[in-house]
Design a protein around this motif. Sequence first.
Motif, PDB file in Angstrom:
ATOM      1  N   THR A 121      24.195  23.219  -8.541  1.00  0.00           N
ATOM      2  CA  THR A 121      23.850  22.836  -9.906  1.00  0.00           C
ATOM      3  C   THR A 121      23.775  24.071 -10.778  1.00  0.00           C
ATOM      4  O   THR A 121      23.667  25.194 -10.303  1.00  0.00           O
ATOM      5  CB  THR A 121      22.494  22.110  -9.924  1.00  0.00           C
TER       6      THR A 121
ATOM      7  N   ILE B 156      25.985   8.927  -8.988  1.00  0.00           N
ATOM      8  CA  ILE B 156      25.000   9.995  -8.774  1.00  0.00           C
ATOM      9  C   ILE B 156      23.581   9.440  -8.750  1.00  0.00           C
ATOM     10  O   ILE B 156      22.775   9.776  -7.877  1.00  0.00           O
ATOM     11  CB  ILE B 156      25.133  11.074  -9.872  1.00  0.00           C
TER      12      ILE B 156
ATOM     13  N   HIS C 207      22.963  17.769 -11.464  1.00  0.00           N
ATOM     14  CA  HIS C 207      23.362  17.661 -10.063  1.00  0.00           C
ATOM     15  C   HIS C 207      24.696  18.347  -9.776  1.00  0.00           C
ATOM     16  O   HIS C 207      24.877  18.906  -8.692  1.00  0.00           O
ATOM     17  CB  HIS C 207      23.457  16.188  -9.660  1.00  0.00           C
TER      18      HIS C 207
END
Length: 577
Positions: free
Chosen positions: A576, A519, A477
């Motif tokens: 990312t 996250i 991420h």
Amino acid sequence: MSRKTSDHTGIHMAQPVFHYDTHSVFNQPAPLANYNAFEADTILQYWINQFGGKHGTERLTKFGHHIGHELQEAGFLANRHAPQFETHNRFGHRVDEVIYHPAYHQLMSHAISQGHCSLPWTSEQVGEHVVRGAMAYLHTHADPGSGCPLTMTFAAVPAISVQPDVAKRWLPKILSGIYDGSNRPWYEKEGVTIGMAMTEKQGGSDVRANTTRAVPVKHAGPGQLYSLTGHKWFCSAPMCDGFLVLAQCDDRLSCFLVPRWREDGTKNPIHIQRLKDKLGNKSNASSEIEFREAHGWLLGEEGKGINTIIQMVALTRYDCMLGSSALMAQAAKEAIWHTAGRAAFGKPLHEQPLMINVLADLALEAEAALAISLRISRALDNLNDPQEAALVRSATAIGKYWICKQAVQHTYEAMECIGGVGYVEDNVTSRLYREAPVNAIWEGSGNVQCLDLLRVLKREPDTLSALLAELGKARGHYTDYDQALETAIADMADTDNLEVHARRLMEQLALCWQAATLIVYGEPWIADAFVSARLSQQKFHHYGTLPSHIDAKAIVMRAMPGSHFSKPDPSHKQETK
């Protein structure tokens, strides 16, 4: 206004009339009081829902109402009127009694009646550790000190359960939901509390250096009565009905449950030497005690004392995480609430960009602490899953180390936001600041947590695998997160210097774990802010240094007690890999 008078010439002169009303109070916000501490906490509600505690909303709403109303005042009273120690009664009999203000008993009674010490052990509903964790967190808002005996009573259950015959007599009273603060034998009560006495002068955290001795009263073996002689440097909450104690049986460290009263109704010779005059934690009595052939039941086998009591220690360390998370959350709330109602330099403090940056940074840190604390709660709710059980063994040390250390600087920074009003005892932030160091010291200081983690990771490969699997869920991420995790893994591989750099590794793992939790389970814009602020190459170690692209005002409004906010759409999220 003026009035006429005359001098010696008879000439009338105008004299000013002074008004001495100098104490009009303005530009001072109302205190954060008389509110529902649960309903006003959007962040707490979010995280209990994420981790399976939504079914406890009604219970927590009721709990939070009392915390934000009468128990808030009880917390002030219990800290203002510290426990008093009486060695003897007026007839000369040794009583070793600690007298608490009624507000202390009010706090204890409320928490125990609502399930603070018993809920996960008495209910089969999945998610009760999360609900109970939220209760511990909310109770700290009223008074952290009384949280000490509550934590020990809750955490003692697995250790006492090691010895079925002792557990049969004690656990029903521990789990009854009834508080009885009277000074009488435990077997005459419907509800009891449990304390702990491990450390000694010469050893501290090195309990294997203990010199307290235990010999059988009649027969040796698990569940049998032993006679203990020795000295304990720290015994928190000495009016508890029983204590888990470590003592040597022929140089084999063993664990005992030592009651304050003997079976025959006489006082067990546990002599309180003094109460500690502590920096904080004022409502809680911490004592120095001496055993003079005090009776106690052996829990488990002789020589297995560490294995027995570590079950209690693991849970008290977890509660240190919850407690320090609560200190930070309350500090952030107080700072946000105060600055929302105060102006400086020509406009409200909440419109000053630098103040908003500081407040948002405090709120972000507090949320990350709560997130990983309740992540452990969820793992405790699922110990039948080997991955979750392994995560508890490794991550608790990381969380205890990091959150408890962060709380000291965090509570100070919040107090500074409030200013001089926050420094005086009438304001709760001074108490939070004095309270903050105890959780970092109690139940193993920072170095002990580091060494415990290294020992677990070395001896239990499955535990390391579980930790890395948890951190691995957040890969892909954020570039900064992926790089931080790779650095931590590489540093763990440097076994020659691992102990020397253990604190650095703990910080790396803690930040990665907080980021991963945000996250995977958190709001994306909060995760984005945390990664940018804590894991970027230009991270700083002072509050109020959030990158300019972060919507600091939205973070502050999320943490504002009782606030409603619109979720922002972050426009600066990293690509990312």
